[in-house]
Design a protein around this motif. Sequence first.
Motif, short mmCIF file in Angstrom:
data_model
loop_
_atom_site.label_atom_id
_atom_site.label_comp_id
_atom_site.label_asym_id
_atom_site.label_seq_id
_atom_site.Cartn_x
_atom_site.Cartn_y
_atom_site.Cartn_z
N ARG A 41 0.84 -1.21 0.00
CA ARG A 41 0.00 0.00 0.00
C ARG A 41 0.87 1.25 0.00
NH1 ARG A 41 -1.05 3.54 3.55
NH2 ARG A 41 -0.10 2.31 5.22
N ARG A 42 1.92 1.25 0.82
CA ARG A 42 2.81 2.41 0.86
C ARG A 42 3.53 2.58 -0.47
NH1 ARG A 42 6.71 1.27 3.98
NH2 ARG A 42 6.06 -0.64 5.04
N ARG A 43 3.91 1.47 -1.10
CA ARG A 43 4.55 1.56 -2.43
C ARG A 43 3.59 2.19 -3.44
NH1 ARG A 43 10.09 0.38 -3.72
NH2 ARG A 43 10.89 -0.46 -1.78
N ALA A 44 2.33 1.77 -3.40
CA ALA A 44 1.33 2.32 -4.32
C ALA A 44 1.15 3.82 -4.08
CB ALA A 44 0.01 1.59 -4.17
N GLU A 45 1.12 4.23 -2.83
CA GLU A 45 1.00 5.66 -2.51
C GLU A 45 2.22 6.43 -3.00
OE1 GLU A 45 0.29 5.91 1.66
OE2 GLU A 45 -1.85 5.43 1.48
N ASP A 46 3.40 5.82 -2.86
CA ASP A 46 4.62 6.47 -3.35
C ASP A 46 4.55 6.69 -4.87
OD1 ASP A 46 5.60 6.41 -0.79
OD2 ASP A 46 6.78 4.58 -1.08
N LEU A 47 4.07 5.67 -5.59
CA LEU A 47 3.94 5.80 -7.04
C LEU A 47 2.94 6.88 -7.42
CD1 LEU A 47 4.04 2.07 -8.21
CD2 LEU A 47 5.70 3.85 -8.77
N MET A 48 1.86 7.00 -6.64
CA MET A 48 0.87 8.04 -6.93
C MET A 48 1.46 9.43 -6.67
SD MET A 48 -2.82 6.51 -5.74
CE MET A 48 -3.68 7.76 -6.69
N LEU A 49 2.31 9.55 -5.66
CA LEU A 49 2.97 10.83 -5.41
C LEU A 49 3.88 11.20 -6.58
CD1 LEU A 49 3.89 10.48 -1.63
CD2 LEU A 49 2.35 12.18 -2.61
#
Length: 556
Positions: free
Chosen positions: A126-134
């Motif tokens: 989930r944190r990786r996905a949020e990083d990609l969205m940033l």
Amino acid sequence: MPFTSAQDLVENRQPPITVNLDDPVLLALDLMIENDYSQLPVVDDDKHPRGLISSDSILRSLRNFNTTLNKLKVRDAKEKHRVYSSGVSIFDLLESLETYPAVLITDTEDRLIGIITNWDTADYFRRRAEDLMLVEDIETHLKEHILMAFSHNHSGKVNEVKLQAAIDEVSNAEKFTAAKTAVAKYIGHLSNDLLKFDLQTFSEVCQYLADNGKPLKKLTLNQLITLFLHKSHWGTYSVNFSLDKEAIQTLLGKVKDLRNKVAHFTDDVTPSEREALKFAAAWLEDNRPILLEGEPEPLDDSSSETAEELIAVSEQETISNSRYARLADYLRNLQIDREQISFERIEQIIGEKLPPSAREHRSWWANDSVSHIQSRQWLSAGWRVAGINMTEGMITFSRNRDRDLAYISFFSALLNELKAKAEFNVYDVSPGGTSWAVAKALPLNSRQMMWLNFSFTRQKQLRVELYIDSGDQDRNKRIFDTLYDQKEQIESDFGNALSWERLDSRRACRIAAYRDGFVTDKEEEIVAIKLWGVDEMIRFEKAIADKAENAIQSVL
């Protein structure tokens, strides 16, 4: 390190809470309740793993022994476990976590140093996905600035020629540098008497390596940053910032490095690095391009008029399958060309809350006609997102008038040519700017359940189709099956194979023929597409119309 290791997930945590084999089960249960855990590691006196105890294993023990909690020891209620060394990749843990509630992590001396659960791995991804969205948010900001730099001062319209020239220069620079290095090494092995290096000739040869015409949305982050910081355009951007170019270059350089870590799983992203991504996205949000009064606000390369950027959604049944169809309907019914809508108003329109990512990430609102369900809806309605203000929670939508006019022009000419040549009565409705047009409705003398259509697809094809939708899914499938039983005869009468699309997961069905081509192709190609469409529809109607009406009567 090729992938994030188990060590990255367990380091900087408190030592795991454990129980011993001879501890009472009541102690283990109290510790789980107190710390809100579902399981605990079981260890010996030297901290070597000996199993897991969980709420499920305790219940199994109680049921099978038919005894009470206060009589059970941990050794009586423990379950099987898997142990991994701290250097193992987290991807190697996933298979075990499908079977076990948790896995245990040990050091080089086989002592327990941590426990990893399904929640831990889910939180990691989930944190990786949020990083990609940033990162995607940052890319969107850069595109906004780039488009503004190539927009006319008074109209806000993007100068496509100058923008494409700049993109070509940036996207080819890396190839030219690599080619120059390779040629230099080659020349290094030759005598000066054999070859004299000519930079002009080399530049001409390099043109064969050029990858011209790449749209803005296909640029890598590194290429976007290079284009953004290019000295020939920096004067346009600098009015938006109080910091100098070097400071901004430093910030974006960090983003580029972090993007590689996130995308390639080369290492874990630390909390401070994640904060740097958030800072960069927030800072760019606060320093959005300055717009002249009354000018449209470009979001990304979808404000271009090229067909590559906006692909209309033509499958009618797709529109009704998304919760954002109501937003598309709202926009479609507007009588104006521009509408600013708040997040709250959008939620009223769609009848539910927007996902958190819509309020946090600009990239959620990108005009993506392929991977974003939500944007496919407003694009299909002939609108695009023209501006985003995340701070105030406002989205500006703008009508795609150029695409509407292209559809109207194409289908008007196509239907006129069909009327002149067809022996059947062509449906007398003027094209309204959608990506499809009706040629004939069936049956002729009662409630219509099928349509002979022309339709452009997202794959840039023109489709001649019989579209079956009586309003009832079961009836549609029975009509389709009745026609499919006559497939050999229909295709023989038509003269070619057809695509038989029952579409079991949708209400409607379709029988169709396809040809590559799109409404924004060059004029000579448009002429060929129209000729094909007219000829196909005449033969298609003759081969299937009567059988389609008979199929309706048979099913009814």
